[in-house]
Scaffold this motif. Structure first.
Motif, PDB file in Angstrom:
ATOM      1  N   TRP A 241      73.854  85.755  -3.271  1.00 44.72           N
ATOM      2  CA  TRP A 241      73.659  84.149  -2.707  1.00 44.72           C
ATOM      3  C   TRP A 241      73.279  83.758  -1.771  1.00 44.72           C
ATOM      4  N   VAL A 242      72.324  82.180  -1.706  1.00 38.29           N
ATOM      5  CA  VAL A 242      71.972  81.757  -0.599  1.00 38.29           C
ATOM      6  C   VAL A 242      72.853  80.670   0.019  1.00 38.29           C
ATOM      7  N   ARG A 243      72.546  81.264   1.392  1.00 38.43           N
ATOM      8  CA  ARG A 243      74.667  81.139   2.244  1.00 38.43           C
ATOM      9  C   ARG A 243      73.209  79.541   3.189  1.00 38.43           C
ATOM     10  N   ASP A 244      74.128  79.135   3.706  1.00 34.92           N
ATOM     11  CA  ASP A 244      74.012  78.011   4.679  1.00 34.92           C
ATOM     12  C   ASP A 244      73.620  78.517   5.973  1.00 34.92           C
ATOM     13  N   LEU A 245      73.736  79.740   6.845  1.00 35.31           N
ATOM     14  CA  LEU A 245      73.819  79.690   7.894  1.00 35.31           C
ATOM     15  C   LEU A 245      72.560  81.207   8.107  1.00 35.31           C
ATOM     16  N   ASN A 246      71.912  81.562   8.653  1.00 37.04           N
ATOM     17  CA  ASN A 246      70.989  83.227   9.138  1.00 37.04           C
ATOM     18  C   ASN A 246      70.862  82.730  10.553  1.00 37.04           C
ATOM     19  N   GLU A 247      71.582  84.388  11.200  1.00 38.54           N
ATOM     20  CA  GLU A 247      70.989  84.032  12.059  1.00 38.54           C
ATOM     21  C   GLU A 247      71.216  83.051  13.616  1.00 38.54           C
ATOM     22  N   GLY A 248      72.362  82.543  12.553  1.00 39.43           N
ATOM     23  CA  GLY A 248      73.038  81.194  14.247  1.00 39.43           C
ATOM     24  C   GLY A 248      71.924  79.958  13.136  1.00 39.43           C
ATOM     25  N   ARG A 249      71.392  79.951  12.821  1.00 41.45           N
ATOM     26  CA  ARG A 249      70.419  78.707  12.042  1.00 41.45           C
ATOM     27  C   ARG A 249      70.918  78.685  10.986  1.00 41.45           C
TER      28      ARG A 249
ATOM     29  N   ALA B  95      70.451  84.382  -6.120  1.00 43.22           N
ATOM     30  CA  ALA B  95      69.224  84.573  -6.119  1.00 43.22           C
ATOM     31  C   ALA B  95      68.615  86.118  -6.502  1.00 43.22           C
ATOM     32  N   VAL B  96      70.079  87.361  -6.734  1.00 42.62           N
ATOM     33  CA  VAL B  96      69.652  88.222  -7.033  1.00 42.62           C
ATOM     34  C   VAL B  96      70.276  88.275  -7.913  1.00 42.62           C
ATOM     35  N   TRP B  97      70.849  89.598  -8.690  1.00 44.32           N
ATOM     36  CA  TRP B  97      72.041  89.778  -9.642  1.00 44.32           C
ATOM     37  C   TRP B  97      71.914  91.660  -9.720  1.00 44.32           C
ATOM     38  N   VAL B  98      72.473  92.361  -9.778  1.00 43.05           N
ATOM     39  CA  VAL B  98      71.948  93.977 -10.038  1.00 43.05           C
ATOM     40  C   VAL B  98      73.927  94.225 -10.756  1.00 43.05           C
ATOM     41  N   GLY B  99      73.132  94.841 -11.625  1.00 40.40           N
ATOM     42  CA  GLY B  99      74.470  95.581 -13.543  1.00 40.40           C
ATOM     43  C   GLY B  99      74.214  96.524 -13.207  1.00 40.40           C
ATOM     44  N   VAL B 100      75.288  97.175 -13.180  1.00 38.18           N
ATOM     45  CA  VAL B 100      75.518  98.771 -13.850  1.00 38.18           C
ATOM     46  C   VAL B 100      76.237  99.447 -14.138  1.00 38.18           C
ATOM     47  N   THR B 101      76.530  99.749 -15.198  1.00 41.43           N
ATOM     48  CA  THR B 101      77.182 100.596 -16.072  1.00 41.43           C
ATOM     49  C   THR B 101      77.134 102.019 -16.274  1.00 41.43           C
ATOM     50  N   ALA B 102      78.875 102.581 -15.973  1.00 45.07           N
ATOM     51  CA  ALA B 102      79.348 104.285 -16.210  1.00 45.07           C
ATOM     52  C   ALA B 102      80.190 104.809 -16.738  1.00 45.07           C
ATOM     53  N   ALA B 103      80.213 105.455 -17.068  1.00 43.42           N
ATOM     54  CA  ALA B 103      81.449 106.112 -17.490  1.00 43.42           C
ATOM     55  C   ALA B 103      82.421 106.328 -16.337  1.00 43.42           C
TER      56      ALA B 103
END
Length: 146
Positions: free
Chosen positions: A33-41, A90-98
């Motif tokens: 997700w897009v967050r409101d702070l990066n490296e103190g900014r 911003a990005v989504w990953v999904g994985v299925t497995a037994a």
């Protein structure tokens, strides 16, 4: 499934539904997700750019590698482009497995490799009105748009 670049909002429910298999015992999902702070900014939005054909080709390689390394049934990864607001997906990953172990490991592998290798460039827009392209730790794709 595969890797895709989208300019429209990501619909996690539809993506997850496409991964459902009766012989799957686990589905692991990562959402960035897009967050409101990066490296103190204070951050107010992000902008992503990508060369879609190259990004999707490399993303498909990452997913194919995950299939070869882990005992998974299916996997998908989607990355947004355009201007995204705080809280946007911003990005989504999904994985299925037994089994959950392979699903967790493959999901981690896909997001880590995607971050390193897929040519997607990110510009942060800050509360003070300035913006900056953020260097991605990519293999073979130095820099980004200027």
């Amino acid at each position: 499934m595969s890797f895709r670049i989208l300019s429209d909002p990501i619909d996690p429910a539809t993506l997850r539904a496409a991964l459902v298999r009766t012989h799957a015992g686990a589905c692991v999902v990562f959402e960035g997700w897009v967050r409101d702070l990066n490296e103190g900014r204070p951050v107010v939005s992000l902008e992503y750019e990508a060369f879609t054909p190259l990004a999707e080709r490399e993303g498909d390689r990452v997913i194919a590698e995950a299939r070869g390394k882990f005992s998974i049934l299916d996997a998908a990864c989607v990355h947004r482009t355009g201007i995204l607001s705080l809280g946007d997906l911003a990005v989504w990953v999904g994985v299925t497995a037994a089994h959950r172990g392979d699903a967790f490991e493959a999901c981690r592998y896909i997001i880590d490799q995607a971050k390193k290798r897929i040519p997607v460039w990110k510009r942060e827009r800050y509360a003070d009105g300035s913006s900056a392209w953020i260097e991605q730790k990519q293999v073979g794709f130095p820099g980004g748009p200027s």
